[in-house]
Motif scaffolding. Structure first.
Motif, PDB file in Angstrom:
ATOM      1  N   GLN A 213       0.798  -1.219   0.000  1.00  0.00           N
ATOM      2  CA  GLN A 213       0.000   0.000   0.000  1.00  0.00           C
ATOM      3  C   GLN A 213       0.836   1.277   0.000  1.00  0.00           C
ATOM      4  OE1 GLN A 213      -3.420   0.253  -0.191  1.00  0.00           O
ATOM      5  NE2 GLN A 213      -3.296  -1.940  -0.611  1.00  0.00           N
TER       6      GLN A 213
ATOM      7  N   GLY B 122      -5.328   2.320   9.025  1.00  0.00           N
ATOM      8  CA  GLY B 122      -6.758   2.129   8.814  1.00  0.00           C
ATOM      9  C   GLY B 122      -7.186   2.636   7.446  1.00  0.00           C
ATOM     10  N   GLU B 123      -6.630   3.771   7.017  1.00  0.00           N
ATOM     11  CA  GLU B 123      -6.913   4.294   5.688  1.00  0.00           C
ATOM     12  C   GLU B 123      -6.329   3.383   4.613  1.00  0.00           C
ATOM     13  OE1 GLU B 123      -6.127   8.526   5.219  1.00  0.00           O
ATOM     14  OE2 GLU B 123      -6.062   8.733   7.404  1.00  0.00           O
ATOM     15  N   MET B 124      -5.293   2.632   4.967  1.00  0.00           N
ATOM     16  CA  MET B 124      -4.691   1.685   4.033  1.00  0.00           C
ATOM     17  C   MET B 124      -5.468   0.369   3.952  1.00  0.00           C
ATOM     18  SD  MET B 124      -0.654   2.133   4.978  1.00  0.00           S
ATOM     19  CE  MET B 124       0.357   3.362   4.143  1.00  0.00           C
TER      20      MET B 124
ATOM     21  N   GLU C  52      -4.305  19.859   4.429  1.00  0.00           N
ATOM     22  CA  GLU C  52      -5.433  19.490   3.572  1.00  0.00           C
ATOM     23  C   GLU C  52      -6.348  20.683   3.341  1.00  0.00           C
ATOM     24  OE1 GLU C  52      -6.009  14.738   4.505  1.00  0.00           O
ATOM     25  OE2 GLU C  52      -6.921  16.211   5.852  1.00  0.00           O
TER      26      GLU C  52
ATOM     27  N   LYS D  90      -2.936   4.823  12.950  1.00  0.00           N
ATOM     28  CA  LYS D  90      -4.206   5.369  12.452  1.00  0.00           C
ATOM     29  C   LYS D  90      -4.222   5.368  10.931  1.00  0.00           C
ATOM     30  CE  LYS D  90      -5.779   8.778  14.848  1.00  0.00           C
ATOM     31  NZ  LYS D  90      -7.000   8.226  15.476  1.00  0.00           N
ATOM     32  N   LEU D  91      -3.099   5.749  10.305  1.00  0.00           N
ATOM     33  CA  LEU D  91      -3.012   5.783   8.852  1.00  0.00           C
ATOM     34  C   LEU D  91      -3.214   4.396   8.251  1.00  0.00           C
ATOM     35  CD1 LEU D  91      -2.426   7.588   6.392  1.00  0.00           C
ATOM     36  CD2 LEU D  91       0.002   7.081   6.703  1.00  0.00           C
TER      37      LEU D  91
ATOM     38  N   PHE E 255       0.341   5.989  -0.910  1.00  0.00           N
ATOM     39  CA  PHE E 255       0.259   7.017   0.120  1.00  0.00           C
ATOM     40  C   PHE E 255       1.504   7.902   0.203  1.00  0.00           C
ATOM     41  CE2 PHE E 255      -3.056   4.138   1.239  1.00  0.00           C
ATOM     42  CZ  PHE E 255      -3.999   4.885   1.939  1.00  0.00           C
TER      43      PHE E 255
ATOM     44  N   ARG F 242      -9.858  -3.637  14.504  1.00  0.00           N
ATOM     45  CA  ARG F 242     -10.143  -2.223  14.742  1.00  0.00           C
ATOM     46  C   ARG F 242     -10.097  -1.927  16.238  1.00  0.00           C
ATOM     47  NH1 ARG F 242      -9.721   2.980  14.282  1.00  0.00           N
ATOM     48  NH2 ARG F 242     -11.615   4.171  14.659  1.00  0.00           N
TER      49      ARG F 242
END
Length: 352
Positions: free
Chosen positions: A127, A240-242, A328, A237-238, A131, A251
């Motif tokens: 992944q 989780g986005e992966m 962002e 935490k990142l 990113f 989780r």
């Protein structure tokens, strides 16, 4: 080799024997009974300085304690959601007891645990290009903690490699006492110690050093804990986005690890500033996280002997999240982020 062996036998081992005798006969009998350093005015001044050093912010111990309590409440609400998603109908303490005792959540052999860790590491490797624009050239392996260190060693750690010495980095997994090494926490641990966590961060820093031979020595060795460990926690935490956390249990494991770092804010200030006992410190983890009892005992030993260091993780993570949100909002990030370790500065770079 013979000279080195002779030096160890004639000098090093005798010196350690003297140190052991001093600790057992003089130091330990005279040590105070309280676990915290803040029992004197000098100790309280020392702890205030440690808070400044490890957070890099002008926060008071009371402010850190209050932040920890706030984070504990926030994470606990998310844990309740994950518990319901898992279909568990009992109470939160019953769920923790279930996670700590059900055999399905534990490897049956060292090899099984290492295989799980290796598989998770490779999933994250796959992944990373989505990113991050810049990836390190140095690879990393997955190895076990050496047997002689394992009983008193942490659950996992990253051991830096060395590009100049042709040595890869290593994500080191503790395989001692398998019933204390839950698989639902392994994804978060892998993200923290491997990629996008410490290996990614540290290997890029090593490449920056290699590419800039005139960089001052203090910048080559500087490792502000709030940046280094804040990035490790942010990486959990990142992940989780992966897409790393595929079940409610995984989780919950990630949230349990985040709760671990939030409780650190409460426990470290509790013991060293507010006069908490060891039992109070352990209770915070036992009641709010799924960490094993063995891990909790080892961790509290660490906080007693290393005041302030445990404050860096959560506070560093919150700052990195704040910087990402700011970037962002300003449209500095277009689909990906790139991080570089430049003497403790986090750089979010435009990717196009």
């Amino acid at each position: 080799r013979a000279l080195g062996d002779a030096a160890i036998r004639s000098s090093v081992i005798p010196a350690y024997r003297e140190l052991l005798a001093f600790l057992e006969t003089e130091y330990a009998p005279a040590a105070r009974a309280e676990v915290g350093v803040g029992t004197t005015e000098e100790g309280r001044a020392y702890y205030r300085a440690l808070v400044r050093i490890f957070t890099t912010l002008n926060m008071t111990p009371d402010e850190v304690h209050a932040l920890g309590q706030s984070e504990v409440r926030r994470i606990r609400a998310e844990m309740d959601i994950a518990m319901r998603d898992a279909g568990f109908g009992g109470t939160f303490p019953e769920f923790l007891r279930f996670l700590r005792t059900d055999p399905r959540f534990y490897a049956q052999s060292e090899e099984e645990l290492l295989m799980h860790a290796s598989w998770l590491a490779k999933k994250l490797d796959g992944q990373m290009p989505r990113f991050f624009k810049t990836l390190p050239r140095l690879p990393y392996g997955v190895i076990k903690v050496p047997d002689e260190m394992a009983p008193n060693y942490t659950t996992g750690r990253y051991w830096s490699g060395s590009p100049e010495n042709n040595r890869a980095g290593n994500y080191v997994v503790n395989t001692y006492d398998l019933p204390q090494r839950p698989l639902y926490e392994l994804p978060a641990l892998t993200a923290h110690e491997g990629v996008p966590g410490h290996h990614h961060q540290i290997a890029l820093g090593q490449e920056l050093n290699e590419a800039n031979p005139d960089m001052p020595e203090f910048r080559r060795s500087l490792y502000p804990t709030a940046f280094g460990e804040g990035w490790g926690l942010y990486s959990e935490k990142l992940a989780g986005e992966m897409g790393l956390y595929e079940t409610p249990y995984q989780r919950f494991g990630q949230l349990s690890y985040e709760m671990w770092r939030a409780c650190r804010l409460v426990v470290d200030t509790g013991m060293h500033w507010l006069g908490w006992s060891r039992e109070q410190a352990e209770a915070c983890f036992l009641e709010n996280s799924a960490l094993s009892e063995s891990n909790i005992r080892t961790e509290v030993d660490r906080y007693i002997s290393w005041p302030g260091q445990a404050l860096a993780y959560k506070i560093g993570e919150l700052k990195i999240i704040e910087l990402r949100e700011k970037a962002e909002a300003a449209h500095f990030i277009e689909g990906a982020c790139d991080i570089s370790h430049t003497g403790g500065v986090v750089l979010f770079m435009k990717v196009g």
